[in-house]
Scaffold this motif. Structure first.
Motif, PDB file in Angstrom:
ATOM      1  N   GLY A 219       0.789  -1.226   0.000  1.00  0.00           N
ATOM      2  CA  GLY A 219       0.000   0.000   0.000  1.00  0.00           C
ATOM      3  C   GLY A 219       0.823   1.278   0.000  1.00  0.00           C
ATOM      4  O   GLY A 219       0.297   2.352  -0.286  1.00  0.00           O
ATOM      5  N   ALA A 220       2.122   1.170   0.344  1.00  0.00           N
ATOM      6  CA  ALA A 220       2.963   2.365   0.438  1.00  0.00           C
ATOM      7  C   ALA A 220       4.423   1.972   0.250  1.00  0.00           C
ATOM      8  O   ALA A 220       4.791   0.802   0.382  1.00  0.00           O
ATOM      9  N   GLY A 221       5.238   2.991  -0.021  1.00  0.00           N
ATOM     10  CA  GLY A 221       6.668   2.724  -0.202  1.00  0.00           C
ATOM     11  C   GLY A 221       7.408   3.951  -0.668  1.00  0.00           C
ATOM     12  O   GLY A 221       6.930   5.072  -0.487  1.00  0.00           O
ATOM     13  N   GLY A 222       8.574   3.736  -1.265  1.00  0.00           N
ATOM     14  CA  GLY A 222       9.379   4.837  -1.788  1.00  0.00           C
ATOM     15  C   GLY A 222      10.842   4.674  -1.451  1.00  0.00           C
ATOM     16  O   GLY A 222      11.265   3.657  -0.877  1.00  0.00           O
ATOM     17  N   HIS A 223      11.616   5.693  -1.813  1.00  0.00           N
ATOM     18  CA  HIS A 223      13.053   5.739  -1.472  1.00  0.00           C
ATOM     19  C   HIS A 223      13.140   6.017   0.031  1.00  0.00           C
ATOM     20  O   HIS A 223      12.559   6.988   0.513  1.00  0.00           O
ATOM     21  N   LEU A 224      13.839   5.144   0.764  1.00  0.00           N
ATOM     22  CA  LEU A 224      13.863   5.253   2.232  1.00  0.00           C
ATOM     23  C   LEU A 224      14.832   6.348   2.696  1.00  0.00           C
ATOM     24  O   LEU A 224      16.030   6.299   2.396  1.00  0.00           O
ATOM     25  N   LEU A 225      14.287   7.340   3.426  1.00  0.00           N
ATOM     26  CA  LEU A 225      15.096   8.455   3.938  1.00  0.00           C
ATOM     27  C   LEU A 225      15.418   8.283   5.417  1.00  0.00           C
ATOM     28  O   LEU A 225      16.477   8.686   5.874  1.00  0.00           O
ATOM     29  N   ASP A 226      14.488   7.690   6.161  1.00  0.00           N
ATOM     30  CA  ASP A 226      14.678   7.545   7.597  1.00  0.00           C
ATOM     31  C   ASP A 226      13.708   6.471   8.098  1.00  0.00           C
ATOM     32  O   ASP A 226      12.690   6.201   7.443  1.00  0.00           O
ATOM     33  N   CYS A 227      14.011   5.881   9.249  1.00  0.00           N
ATOM     34  CA  CYS A 227      13.097   4.867   9.789  1.00  0.00           C
ATOM     35  C   CYS A 227      13.416   4.545  11.238  1.00  0.00           C
ATOM     36  O   CYS A 227      14.489   4.890  11.748  1.00  0.00           O
ATOM     37  N   VAL A 228      12.456   3.897  11.884  1.00  0.00           N
ATOM     38  CA  VAL A 228      12.691   3.184  13.140  1.00  0.00           C
ATOM     39  C   VAL A 228      12.095   1.795  12.925  1.00  0.00           C
ATOM     40  O   VAL A 228      10.895   1.669  12.662  1.00  0.00           O
ATOM     41  N   VAL A 229      12.965   0.778  12.989  1.00  0.00           N
ATOM     42  CA  VAL A 229      12.512  -0.592  12.714  1.00  0.00           C
ATOM     43  C   VAL A 229      12.810  -1.482  13.916  1.00  0.00           C
ATOM     44  O   VAL A 229      13.842  -1.348  14.560  1.00  0.00           O
ATOM     45  N   ARG A 230      11.851  -2.363  14.224  1.00  0.00           N
ATOM     46  CA  ARG A 230      12.082  -3.383  15.262  1.00  0.00           C
ATOM     47  C   ARG A 230      11.629  -4.738  14.724  1.00  0.00           C
ATOM     48  O   ARG A 230      10.991  -4.802  13.670  1.00  0.00           O
ATOM     49  N   ASN A 231      11.978  -5.801  15.481  1.00  0.00           N
ATOM     50  CA  ASN A 231      11.735  -7.176  15.003  1.00  0.00           C
ATOM     51  C   ASN A 231      12.259  -7.335  13.581  1.00  0.00           C
ATOM     52  O   ASN A 231      11.583  -7.879  12.707  1.00  0.00           O
ATOM     53  N   ALA A 232      13.473  -6.833  13.376  1.00  0.00           N
ATOM     54  CA  ALA A 232      14.033  -6.793  12.019  1.00  0.00           C
ATOM     55  C   ALA A 232      14.758  -8.088  11.665  1.00  0.00           C
ATOM     56  O   ALA A 232      15.617  -8.554  12.412  1.00  0.00           O
ATOM     57  N   THR A 233      14.383  -8.652  10.527  1.00  0.00           N
ATOM     58  CA  THR A 233      15.152  -9.741   9.937  1.00  0.00           C
ATOM     59  C   THR A 233      16.001  -9.120   8.831  1.00  0.00           C
ATOM     60  O   THR A 233      15.466  -8.563   7.871  1.00  0.00           O
ATOM     61  N   ILE A 234      17.304  -9.182   9.029  1.00  0.00           N
ATOM     62  CA  ILE A 234      18.237  -8.548   8.091  1.00  0.00           C
ATOM     63  C   ILE A 234      18.922  -9.650   7.282  1.00  0.00           C
ATOM     64  O   ILE A 234      19.607 -10.503   7.851  1.00  0.00           O
ATOM     65  N   GLU A 235      18.714  -9.623   5.982  1.00  0.00           N
ATOM     66  CA  GLU A 235      19.355 -10.614   5.113  1.00  0.00           C
ATOM     67  C   GLU A 235      20.397  -9.907   4.252  1.00  0.00           C
ATOM     68  O   GLU A 235      20.119  -8.854   3.691  1.00  0.00           O
ATOM     69  N   ILE A 236      21.571 -10.527   4.175  1.00  0.00           N
ATOM     70  CA  ILE A 236      22.675  -9.936   3.429  1.00  0.00           C
ATOM     71  C   ILE A 236      23.158 -10.920   2.369  1.00  0.00           C
ATOM     72  O   ILE A 236      23.434 -12.079   2.665  1.00  0.00           O
ATOM     73  N   ASP A 237      23.234 -10.432   1.145  1.00  0.00           N
ATOM     74  CA  ASP A 237      23.718 -11.233   0.017  1.00  0.00           C
ATOM     75  C   ASP A 237      25.056 -10.647  -0.432  1.00  0.00           C
ATOM     76  O   ASP A 237      25.096  -9.544  -0.978  1.00  0.00           O
ATOM     77  N   TYR A 238      26.140 -11.369  -0.165  1.00  0.00           N
ATOM     78  CA  TYR A 238      27.475 -10.923  -0.564  1.00  0.00           C
ATOM     79  C   TYR A 238      27.592 -11.059  -2.077  1.00  0.00           C
ATOM     80  O   TYR A 238      27.338 -12.133  -2.622  1.00  0.00           O
TER      81      TYR A 238
END
Ligand SMILES: [Zn+2]
Length: 250
Positions: A219-238
């Motif tokens: 329903g929403a989105g865009g280029h991310l300028l700022d945030c506060v995130v919790r319960n974050a799953t961070i995936e990294i692809d080398y």
């Protein structure tokens, strides 16, 4: 000494063994190429000339999708922000409502890869944008590599933006960003997707973090300028391979 009648048998055996060896080598080459291609950051246009106002489409989204199922970018005329997740390409126009991009649409700038997480981290505590990027910075090594990054979580706050479509003569990216529309999202579940690139890539791309955002409900989105995130799953692809496609008139 081989008896004369064994010579044809020995020759036949030699031919069979050679064929097996060649076939096996060929297959491993094929497998390596396939996996290497999946570890490639594929980029459409160099960032600096794009930011000077080269907003004409370079390749179609049908073509772009052959090089990745994950990434960020924009559309012809700088028509909003693009984010790709799981092979679905979304445009976030200035009304802030994501729409699926048709395969015949074109991109003047995009960066994609086939996303396969090499590392997955979970952080329950709330982090703001600078805490989030500092956290990822201390995880990843070496600094000189390219990383595709996906952060799914509960965003207590997300500040995003989109840019309005331009007509020729195209203004610079800085001039267009001055006309950006900002969205403030509260308590949404979504994914930030993008890349962290090394400082030596500045100019050809953008050094540091470049993330776009989309909510789970699309329903929403865009280029991310700022945030506060919790319960974050961070995936990294080398990512270790890099392919750059330039506009032919460039
Ligand atoms: Zn962006």
């Amino acid at each position: 000494m081989l008896k004369l009648r064994w010579i044809p048998v020995a020759l036949l055996l030699l031919v069979v063994v050679s064929c097996v060896v060649l076939y096996t080598a060929d297959q491993s080459q094929l497998n390596r190429n396939t996996s290497e291609n999946r570890e490639t950051l594929f980029q459409v246009a160099a960032f600096k000339p794009f930011a000077q106002g080269e907003y004409d489409g370079v390749i179609t989204y049908a073509e772009l999708a052959k090089h990745g199922d994950f990434g960020i970018g924009t559309l012809t005329g700088l028509d909003g922000e693009m984010v790709a997740l799981n092979g679905v390409f979304y445009q976030i126009p200035t009304d802030g409502k994501p729409v699926k991009i048709t395969s015949e649409a074109e991109t003047p700038f995009a960066e994609v890869t086939f996303f396969e997480a090499d590392q997955t981290l979970y952080v329950a505590d709330a982090m703001n944008y600078s805490e989030l990027t500092a956290y990822i910075d201390q995880i990843i090594a070496p600094e000189s590599a390219m990383y595709a990054i996906k952060i799914h979580g509960v965003y207590d706050y997300a500040k995003t933006r989109s840019v309005p479509v331009q007509t020729e003569p195209y203004p610079t990216l800085t001039e267009v960003i001055a006309q950006q529309t900002i969205f403030t999202l509260d308590n949404v579940t979504g994914t930030a997707a993008g890349f962290r690139l090394p400082s030596y890539m500045d100019g050809v791309n953008v050094a540091g973090y470049h993330l776009h955002f989309i909510t789970d409900d699309e329903g929403a989105g865009g280029h991310l300028l700022d945030c506060v995130v919790r319960n974050a799953t961070i995936e990294i692809d080398y990512t270790y391979q890099y392919e750059l496609t330039l506009p032919e008139n460039s």
